[in-house]
Design a protein around this motif. Sequence first.
Motif, PDB file in Angstrom:
ATOM      1  N   ASN A   1      62.791  97.247 138.754  1.00  0.00           N
ATOM      2  CA  ASN A   1      61.879  97.869 139.712  1.00  0.00           C
ATOM      3  C   ASN A   1      62.619  98.899 140.568  1.00  0.00           C
ATOM      4  N   GLY A   2      62.003 100.065 140.769  1.00  0.00           N
ATOM      5  CA  GLY A   2      62.634 101.097 141.583  1.00  0.00           C
ATOM      6  C   GLY A   2      63.591 101.964 140.790  1.00  0.00           C
ATOM      7  N   TYR A   3      64.309 102.820 141.491  1.00  0.00           N
ATOM      8  CA  TYR A   3      65.267 103.740 140.883  1.00  0.00           C
ATOM      9  C   TYR A   3      66.646 103.088 140.966  1.00  0.00           C
ATOM     10  N   LYS A   4      67.065 102.471 139.863  1.00  0.00           N
ATOM     11  CA  LYS A   4      68.202 101.545 139.861  1.00  0.00           C
ATOM     12  C   LYS A   4      69.562 102.226 139.672  1.00  0.00           C
ATOM     13  N   LYS A   5      69.613 103.524 139.755  1.00  0.00           N
ATOM     14  CA  LYS A   5      70.873 104.248 139.518  1.00  0.00           C
ATOM     15  C   LYS A   5      71.999 103.728 140.407  1.00  0.00           C
ATOM     16  N   ASN A   6      71.694 103.498 141.660  1.00  0.00           N
ATOM     17  CA  ASN A   6      72.633 102.860 142.580  1.00  0.00           C
ATOM     18  C   ASN A   6      71.817 102.302 143.749  1.00  0.00           C
ATOM     19  N   LYS A   7      72.450 101.510 144.587  1.00  0.00           N
ATOM     20  CA  LYS A   7      71.714 100.805 145.632  1.00  0.00           C
ATOM     21  C   LYS A   7      71.108 101.766 146.665  1.00  0.00           C
ATOM     22  N   LEU A   8      71.820 102.855 146.977  1.00  0.00           N
ATOM     23  CA  LEU A   8      71.294 103.807 147.952  1.00  0.00           C
ATOM     24  C   LEU A   8      70.043 104.501 147.409  1.00  0.00           C
ATOM     25  N   THR A   9      70.105 104.951 146.172  1.00  0.00           N
ATOM     26  CA  THR A   9      68.939 105.574 145.551  1.00  0.00           C
ATOM     27  C   THR A   9      67.775 104.601 145.489  1.00  0.00           C
ATOM     28  N   TRP A  10      68.085 103.342 145.239  1.00  0.00           N
ATOM     29  CA  TRP A  10      67.050 102.312 145.137  1.00  0.00           C
ATOM     30  C   TRP A  10      66.317 102.118 146.467  1.00  0.00           C
ATOM     31  N   VAL A  11      67.055 102.015 147.564  1.00  0.00           N
ATOM     32  CA  VAL A  11      66.392 101.782 148.854  1.00  0.00           C
ATOM     33  C   VAL A  11      65.701 103.045 149.375  1.00  0.00           C
ATOM     34  N   ASN A  12      66.212 104.215 148.997  1.00  0.00           N
ATOM     35  CA  ASN A  12      65.596 105.458 149.455  1.00  0.00           C
ATOM     36  C   ASN A  12      64.214 105.682 148.852  1.00  0.00           C
ATOM     37  N   ASN A  13      64.048 105.287 147.590  1.00  0.00           N
ATOM     38  CA  ASN A  13      62.792 105.498 146.891  1.00  0.00           C
ATOM     39  C   ASN A  13      61.917 104.246 146.955  1.00  0.00           C
ATOM     40  N   SER A  14      60.626 104.442 146.765  1.00  0.00           N
ATOM     41  CA  SER A  14      59.688 103.317 146.809  1.00  0.00           C
ATOM     42  C   SER A  14      59.719 102.536 145.496  1.00  0.00           C
ATOM     43  N   ARG A  15      59.348 101.265 145.593  1.00  0.00           N
ATOM     44  CA  ARG A  15      59.287 100.379 144.439  1.00  0.00           C
ATOM     45  C   ARG A  15      57.866  99.850 144.283  1.00  0.00           C
ATOM     46  N   VAL A  16      57.570  99.306 143.116  1.00  0.00           N
ATOM     47  CA  VAL A  16      56.223  98.797 142.860  1.00  0.00           C
ATOM     48  C   VAL A  16      56.092  97.360 143.368  1.00  0.00           C
ATOM     49  N   LYS A  17      55.058  97.116 144.130  1.00  0.00           N
ATOM     50  CA  LYS A  17      54.764  95.763 144.603  1.00  0.00           C
ATOM     51  C   LYS A  17      53.768  95.057 143.684  1.00  0.00           C
ATOM     52  N   GLN A  18      52.831  95.827 143.148  1.00  0.00           N
ATOM     53  CA  GLN A  18      51.814  95.226 142.288  1.00  0.00           C
ATOM     54  C   GLN A  18      51.367  96.224 141.219  1.00  0.00           C
ATOM     55  N   LEU A  19      51.227  95.711 139.998  1.00  0.00           N
ATOM     56  CA  LEU A  19      50.719  96.490 138.881  1.00  0.00           C
ATOM     57  C   LEU A  19      49.464  95.825 138.330  1.00  0.00           C
ATOM     58  N   LYS A  20      48.457  96.646 138.038  1.00  0.00           N
ATOM     59  CA  LYS A  20      47.284  96.145 137.325  1.00  0.00           C
ATOM     60  C   LYS A  20      47.446  96.534 135.865  1.00  0.00           C
ATOM     61  N   VAL A  21      47.318  95.556 134.969  1.00  0.00           N
ATOM     62  CA  VAL A  21      47.554  95.770 133.546  1.00  0.00           C
ATOM     63  C   VAL A  21      46.222  95.865 132.808  1.00  0.00           C
ATOM     64  N   TYR A  22      46.129  96.857 131.923  1.00  0.00           N
ATOM     65  CA  TYR A  22      44.958  97.021 131.066  1.00  0.00           C
ATOM     66  C   TYR A  22      45.399  96.877 129.612  1.00  0.00           C
ATOM     67  N   LEU A  23      44.701  96.073 128.851  1.00  0.00           N
ATOM     68  CA  LEU A  23      44.931  95.923 127.422  1.00  0.00           C
ATOM     69  C   LEU A  23      43.796  96.623 126.693  1.00  0.00           C
ATOM     70  N   ASN A  24      44.147  97.704 125.990  1.00  0.00           N
ATOM     71  CA  ASN A  24      43.135  98.530 125.314  1.00  0.00           C
ATOM     72  C   ASN A  24      42.018  98.933 126.282  1.00  0.00           C
ATOM     73  N   ASN A  25      42.453  99.382 127.467  1.00  0.00           N
ATOM     74  CA  ASN A  25      41.570  99.923 128.512  1.00  0.00           C
ATOM     75  C   ASN A  25      40.704  98.883 129.210  1.00  0.00           C
ATOM     76  N   LYS A  26      40.925  97.606 128.927  1.00  0.00           N
ATOM     77  CA  LYS A  26      40.198  96.549 129.617  1.00  0.00           C
ATOM     78  C   LYS A  26      41.150  95.804 130.548  1.00  0.00           C
ATOM     79  N   PRO A  27      40.761  95.518 131.790  1.00  0.00           N
ATOM     80  CA  PRO A  27      41.648  94.796 132.713  1.00  0.00           C
ATOM     81  C   PRO A  27      42.129  93.483 132.116  1.00  0.00           C
ATOM     82  N   TYR A  28      43.432  93.263 132.206  1.00  0.00           N
ATOM     83  CA  TYR A  28      44.046  92.088 131.584  1.00  0.00           C
ATOM     84  C   TYR A  28      44.666  91.149 132.615  1.00  0.00           C
ATOM     85  N   ALA A  29      45.412  91.697 133.564  1.00  0.00           N
ATOM     86  CA  ALA A  29      46.095  90.859 134.551  1.00  0.00           C
ATOM     87  C   ALA A  29      46.590  91.724 135.699  1.00  0.00           C
ATOM     88  N   VAL A  30      46.963  91.059 136.783  1.00  0.00           N
ATOM     89  CA  VAL A  30      47.640  91.699 137.914  1.00  0.00           C
ATOM     90  C   VAL A  30      49.036  91.110 138.013  1.00  0.00           C
TER      91      VAL A  30
END
Length: 218
Positions: A133-162
């Motif tokens: 999760n995030g920009y893992k190049k180094n720890k400073l780059t990681w904290v500077n950029n935003s990371r994903v807290k939640q993803l909604k998953v679609y399987l063949n365009n139909k909601p599958y899971a969060v």
Amino acid sequence: MKIKLTILFLAFSSILFSQELKIIQAVQGKDSNFFEYEDYETPDRPIGELIFLKGCSWYCGGSVKSIKASSELKENNGINYSPKNAHDFDKNTAWIEGKTNFGIGEFIEYSFDFSEMKEYNGGLGINRILLANGYKKNKLTWVNNSRVKQLKVYLNNKPYAVLDLLDSFEIQTIDIGEIKFPANKETKLKFEITQVYEGIKFKDTAISLLMFNGIGVH
């Protein structure tokens, strides 16, 4: 009155649907379980870069046909932020969405298609996501950029899971259930950003690795 009843019905239906959609919690892993150095001069003297999934893995037989995203950050100083970076086995690259306001609603989509594989009988599938999760190049780059807290998953365009993700610099895993890839049919998995952990400097939201483990290979 009819309009009010229709609005109430749609709202109630939306609530019921969201309740049915399964929520999956990511599990904290360790980088040491997924990364190895290219080689060693001696047991305590590594050589070269860290390699993700060195040796045989699901990718010995499984693969992703194509990857696309709703947006990507503009290239800067020769560094690109293509969606393909999320699946290149390299922790130092990342897909970064290209919208303002943290990229809520932006997505990355994977296409699986084994129709060109001779004698393929539909035995391949995935059951786990391996995510940096995030920009893992180094720890400073990681904290500077935003990371994903939640993803909604679609399987063949139909909601599958969060997927509820961890705000972790190290690899995390998500058991998503068994998804098999049939013969002579394309399967698509879309991951939409719905919540983020805000970076201390940039609103840009990044994923360095979103890869898979699964069945049908070993």
